[in-house]
Scaffold this active site. Sequence first.
Site, mmCIF file in Angstrom:
data_model
loop_
_atom_site.group_PDB
_atom_site.id
_atom_site.type_symbol
_atom_site.label_atom_id
_atom_site.label_comp_id
_atom_site.label_asym_id
_atom_site.label_seq_id
_atom_site.Cartn_x
_atom_site.Cartn_y
_atom_site.Cartn_z
ATOM 1 N N GLN A 123 0.835 -1.204 0.000
ATOM 2 C CA GLN A 123 0.000 0.000 0.000
ATOM 3 C C GLN A 123 0.871 1.255 0.000
ATOM 4 O O GLN A 123 1.683 1.448 0.896
ATOM 5 C CB GLN A 123 -0.896 -0.004 1.240
ATOM 6 C CG GLN A 123 -1.693 1.273 1.455
ATOM 7 C CD GLN A 123 -2.556 1.181 2.687
ATOM 8 O OE1 GLN A 123 -3.587 0.515 2.690
ATOM 9 N NE2 GLN A 123 -2.154 1.859 3.754
ATOM 10 N N SER A 126 1.061 6.481 2.939
ATOM 11 C CA SER A 126 1.770 7.412 3.821
ATOM 12 C C SER A 126 3.047 7.946 3.183
ATOM 13 O O SER A 126 3.712 7.264 2.400
ATOM 14 C CB SER A 126 2.115 6.732 5.149
ATOM 15 O OG SER A 126 0.960 6.393 5.863
ATOM 16 N N GLU A 244 -10.398 -2.833 4.712
ATOM 17 C CA GLU A 244 -9.331 -3.313 5.591
ATOM 18 C C GLU A 244 -9.874 -3.733 6.952
ATOM 19 O O GLU A 244 -9.310 -4.615 7.608
ATOM 20 C CB GLU A 244 -8.290 -2.206 5.766
ATOM 21 C CG GLU A 244 -7.124 -2.575 6.645
ATOM 22 C CD GLU A 244 -6.158 -1.419 6.838
ATOM 23 O OE1 GLU A 244 -4.998 -1.681 7.215
ATOM 24 O OE2 GLU A 244 -6.549 -0.265 6.617
ATOM 25 N N SER A 360 -3.465 7.488 12.521
ATOM 26 C CA SER A 360 -3.151 7.671 13.934
ATOM 27 C C SER A 360 -4.410 7.881 14.764
ATOM 28 O O SER A 360 -5.455 8.299 14.257
ATOM 29 C CB SER A 360 -2.213 8.874 14.115
ATOM 30 O OG SER A 360 -2.921 10.079 13.901
ATOM 31 N N ASN A 361 -4.300 7.599 16.065
ATOM 32 C CA ASN A 361 -5.461 7.751 16.928
ATOM 33 C C ASN A 361 -5.939 9.193 17.003
ATOM 34 O O ASN A 361 -7.130 9.457 17.204
ATOM 35 C CB ASN A 361 -5.152 7.214 18.331
ATOM 36 C CG ASN A 361 -5.278 5.696 18.381
ATOM 37 O OD1 ASN A 361 -5.255 5.029 17.363
ATOM 38 N ND2 ASN A 361 -5.422 5.157 19.588
ATOM 39 N N GLU A 362 -5.022 10.145 16.828
ATOM 40 C CA GLU A 362 -5.447 11.542 16.812
ATOM 41 C C GLU A 362 -6.383 11.805 15.630
ATOM 42 O O GLU A 362 -7.413 12.489 15.768
ATOM 43 C CB GLU A 362 -4.223 12.467 16.736
ATOM 44 C CG GLU A 362 -3.403 12.550 18.013
ATOM 45 C CD GLU A 362 -2.532 11.318 18.226
ATOM 46 O OE1 GLU A 362 -1.979 11.174 19.331
ATOM 47 O OE2 GLU A 362 -2.399 10.503 17.293
#
Length: 381
Positions: A123, A126, A244, A360-362
């Site tokens: 993939q 990022s 996913e 990310s969790n943010e």
Amino acid sequence: MAGDEAFRREIREWLADNLTDEVRGVGGPGRENEAFPQRLAFARRLAAAGWTTLAWPVGHGGRGASLAQQVIFHEEYARSGAPSRVDHIGTTMVGPTLMELGSPEQQRRFLPALASVDELWCQGYSEPGAGSDLAGVTTRARLDGDTWVLTGQKVWTSLAHVADWCFVLARTSPPDQGGPRHRGLSYLLVPMRQPGVTVRPIRQLTGDSEFNEVFFDDARTSRDLVVGRPGEGWKVAMATLAYERGAATVGQQIGFQRDLDDLVALARGNGAAADPHLRSRLARASVDLTVLRSHTLRTLSLDTPPQANPSVVKLLWTRWRQGLGELAMEVLACGAPVADTERWQRLFLFSRADTIYGGSNEIQRGIVAERVLGLPRGDRR
């Protein structure tokens, strides 16, 4: 249902007949390079038996399994100790995306090789300056006759060093002045084994290097290997991410339960369970995992799951797994080193990344704030 129980017996019997000690329990987060050739061979054996495309429609070479059967498969696969899959990016992300949004030509070209695990995928989302902020990607692709020419860099690209193809989110035109940044992105299918593609492993805290930097230096792919229309790659990329986080998450949670059970056994063996505080935290971990599983099964069964549910699930499981890694370190501290100390250290170290990769969790909290709570987006476009 009787049919589901017969299906459960079928997969149990197949795994009992085909799972060997050389692949039992190998691979997984932080261990993706472990016994890779053997795991690839096992994946192809799965494919030959029709298990890799279990959820695919019959018309595309799958078994058209129900959601209940998909859950059963992932549960039994995890319980058996079968190896971490090497084909999951292709069969659970690329394949369904092409079935929904790919052209008939793309489906004919790629789906058979995905189903047989003859081609592996990675993939390309990022980037160094655009991790969870995918709208900020700067990798560019321009048309040169009948080919796209790519220039840029991707990072944290899992399994890029063994992949044959990469689905790449690249900017093919600038966004409208003052408009959303995700406009002008395209979703390209790019061969990895060509001049202009360089893969450099990234060494992790665990000592492994299962993900990589990928550099595109005038790499090329055919003009017709854009999924959807040029400039509409954001929609395609979001569809891939939705695939996913499907029924496979239930199997992941079976693995979590095994880790928790083993940690409880360790705590009883080295005396850590006699500490009321640690005993309480182990009990809480068990309760939280039960809640996570119930929530996952409930939302999977809905015809229209809540829009932000993938974000909620990721927030829940990543924090749970990090907490288990931290708890494991405290349990280990209560007694002499044990034979599988490395296992728990690896869990603790790799779980640091759980709240970063895959969004990310943010970012996940921002999605929940906007789509569930209706809070303003602020200055982000």
